[in-house]
Design a protein around this motif. Sequence first.
Motif, PDB file in Angstrom:
ATOM      1  N   ALA A  89       0.839  -1.209   0.000  1.00 16.93           N
ATOM      2  CA  ALA A  89       0.000   0.000   0.000  1.00 16.93           C
ATOM      3  C   ALA A  89       0.868   1.252   0.000  1.00 16.93           C
ATOM      4  CB  ALA A  89      -0.919  -0.005   1.221  1.00 16.93           C
ATOM      5  N   SER A 103       1.083   4.193  -2.847  1.00 16.94           N
ATOM      6  CA  SER A 103       0.789   5.607  -2.615  1.00 16.94           C
ATOM      7  C   SER A 103       2.008   6.475  -2.934  1.00 16.94           C
ATOM      8  CB  SER A 103       0.270   5.848  -1.198  1.00 16.94           C
ATOM      9  OG  SER A 103       1.215   5.453  -0.261  1.00 16.94           O
ATOM     10  N   SER A 111       1.936   7.037  -6.584  1.00 16.71           N
ATOM     11  CA  SER A 111       0.889   7.933  -7.067  1.00 16.71           C
ATOM     12  C   SER A 111       1.231   9.403  -6.842  1.00 16.71           C
ATOM     13  CB  SER A 111      -0.439   7.594  -6.384  1.00 16.71           C
ATOM     14  OG  SER A 111      -0.377   7.963  -5.028  1.00 16.71           O
ATOM     15  N   ALA A 119       2.166  11.130   0.320  1.00 19.16           N
ATOM     16  CA  ALA A 119       1.813   9.715   0.260  1.00 19.16           C
ATOM     17  C   ALA A 119       1.208   9.224   1.569  1.00 19.16           C
ATOM     18  CB  ALA A 119       3.048   8.890  -0.081  1.00 19.16           C
ATOM     19  N   GLY A 136      -2.440   7.694   1.953  1.00 16.31           N
ATOM     20  CA  GLY A 136      -2.532   6.351   1.389  1.00 16.31           C
ATOM     21  C   GLY A 136      -1.844   5.324   2.270  1.00 16.31           C
ATOM     22  N   THR A 182      -4.024   4.602   5.257  1.00 19.80           N
ATOM     23  CA  THR A 182      -5.126   3.714   4.897  1.00 19.80           C
ATOM     24  C   THR A 182      -4.638   2.280   4.831  1.00 19.80           C
ATOM     25  OG1 THR A 182      -5.939   5.533   3.574  1.00 19.80           O
ATOM     26  CG2 THR A 182      -7.018   3.435   3.292  1.00 19.80           C
ATOM     27  N   ARG A 206      -7.116  10.650   7.523  1.00 21.27           N
ATOM     28  CA  ARG A 206      -6.923  10.978   6.100  1.00 21.27           C
ATOM     29  C   ARG A 206      -7.364  12.393   5.816  1.00 21.27           C
ATOM     30  NH1 ARG A 206      -7.326   6.802   1.471  1.00 21.27           N
ATOM     31  NH2 ARG A 206      -7.298   8.724   0.309  1.00 21.27           N
ATOM     32  N   GLU A 227      -5.060  15.401   4.496  1.00 20.49           N
ATOM     33  CA  GLU A 227      -5.319  15.959   3.178  1.00 20.49           C
ATOM     34  C   GLU A 227      -5.583  17.454   3.263  1.00 20.49           C
ATOM     35  OE1 GLU A 227      -8.264  13.414   1.600  1.00 20.49           O
ATOM     36  OE2 GLU A 227      -6.782  12.155   0.605  1.00 20.49           O
TER      37      GLU A 227
END
Lengths: 300, 432
Positions: B304, B308, B311, B339, B342, B345, B425, B429
């Motif tokens: 994971a 992330s 990404s 990152a 992610g 999570t 999260r 963010e």
Amino acid sequence: MAVRDEENDMTTAETVIADADLVGAKVRSKAGSRPLDNDFKTIGEVRVNDPRMSCTDVNVFYGDKHAIKHVDLDIAQNQVIAMIGPSGCGKSTFLRCLNRMNDTIDICNVTGEIRLDEVDIYDRKLDVVPLRAQVGMVFQKPNPFPKSIYENIAYGPRIHGLAASRAELDEVVERSLAKAGLWEEVKDRLDQPGTGLSGGQQQRLCIARTIAVDPEVILMDEPCSALDPIATAKVEELIDELRENYTIAIVTHSMQQAARVSQRTAYFHLGHLVEVGDTTQIFTNPRHKLTEDYITGRFG
Amino acid sequence: MSEPDKSTARTIDIVEASLKRRYARERRFKLMGLGAVLLGLLFVTLLFFDIVSKGYTAFVQTHIALEVYFDPAVIDPDGKRDMAEIARADFRKIAREPLAKLFPEVTSRGDKRALYSMLSSGAPYQLSKMVMKEPGLIGTRQVVDLVADDDVDMVVKGNIDRNAPAADRRVNDQMIGWISKLEADGVVKKKFNTRFFTNGDSREPELAGIGGAAAGSFYTLLVTLLLSFPIGVAAAVYLEEFAPKNRWTDLIEVNINNLAAVPSIVFGLLGLAMFINLFGLPRSAPLVGGLVLTLMTLPTIIIAARASLKSVPPSIREAALGVGASKMQTVFHHVLPLAMPGMLTGTIIGMAQALGETAPLLMIGMVAFIVDIPGGPLDPSTVLPVQVYLWADSPERAFVERTSAAILVLLAFLIAMNTFAVIMRRRFERRW
């Protein structure tokens, strides 16, 4: 495969162009894909009297692909040099060699010599961190950090320890934004995210971020390709002002832009540096056929 | 002129004809998707309905309110108020006395024993605790809600059918008669079952609680989180940002992906061989459980975290490198913060997986019957899902509802964790 066969039939660029009137668009694209000989010599004066950066026999390989072939080029102090050429000709690759941004690509291999003020930047012992502080870069797509406008500018000076105090940092931020012509627009919202600005503002923010670490050379990789004409005009104006203090190398797809902002122009073609010269000479009196074809819009 | 007209007309006809087919296909696809979602919802609803309907009764416990005489002659014959002496007193007698008084007709030994079995074996302990806390109670009469035995509890809650033929039920007619009398007297009370949350495991369903298992789960997950998050993130950052891309890193990547698919019991065997037999760590301890679950969760977290990291747009890395940030600064100032949501999570998903894991913990002895609530990661303990497994295995009728109730608590923890993940999260963010 068909294209390859026809290419073999053509002996010179002239033949292609002679036929161009008859066959039109179909042949025009062919001139752009026709490779030059490996020992091709650049036309025009690659050396200048007072070079800031000096490249000798630079070759770049992406794995097996020979992307830049034997390029010699000087970049003069306080001047804007524009690099033009059709897509995939290697102009961006060459630009990225100048501050070793290509190091981030694993399969990329650079040979030859690039000197910044007599220091070989590809020396094994050379540290890329101070090099990139000296040779800053502005990218094609505006890429502000997802932080506040202030933090975007302050980041570089902070990691390099260029500002001793908060007040000094404030000053650097203001000066950089002012130089990039953005201060008036953002001075009331420095704490807002840089990503919330318009495209043109973002790009000027990126330029301000580059200026903030006070580099000697600024590399710009198609800085206006994602901007509208008004924002482009502002950035071009800015480039012209920055020339006073910085040495600038700019890659552009727009010939008008190259003509407007640069003093020297280098024309790249499939990894070769075909022709270098004063911008006015390149655009009014190109000496190589390929340069002429490109700037007159016959291909590219 | 007429020919191109005809051809355009034909094109439109063809398009329109195919249009109907295309829309029909789209509708079918949508319906199938909706069907899949509804099927999923149906099963989740069934699951929840089943668990809740079986488990909710475990949150109350039947008590019998009796007037207890704290007889000084039994509790403290010397009158010295010596606590050690009092603790040894026969509180069983004190608890039984009011019951015997309520049913004077019961005289035979066997019947008396049956009568007294209506009280839980925890009832005397309950009284002893009261006296230890408040010695002034000695010599007084108090109405105390004494814990009823699980059979009484089941009859009162209706889980054992009173009208069923006597041969088919665990509780005989005599006891049902007593229960009915107690109910008629109004001394049978259902009270919120705090013991279920605070007690450790017990052989007696009415005394058994998830306190020990919850504490065990907490310590186990704490060890898992403290180890797997930093190791996983560090491994992901190294592999994604620093490691050269060559055959070795490819091999490592394949291995990590394979580890994610290894049956969890294999990790249990590994933990048994390594941590317990080789390193001599204590059996049944949350520390070992946490180590084993770390091995199991690491691949999930690494995969994971790498996804992330991948990404994060390369333009951010270029921007940082372009102003002269070192690779380390680029990663820690720009890439990692972006990152992080992610990664969190992934970590929470891994933790939730670890919370629900049973098999590897059976291998390292966390399946033992442990009454004491663990006070630290080195004490022997069990965990929530293993507790569910243990209770599901028990024959007593009252353990059925406790099993479901424990599952409910486990689900509540999972929901809480996921909610926490969402909140984290959001916060991250917003900052970036």
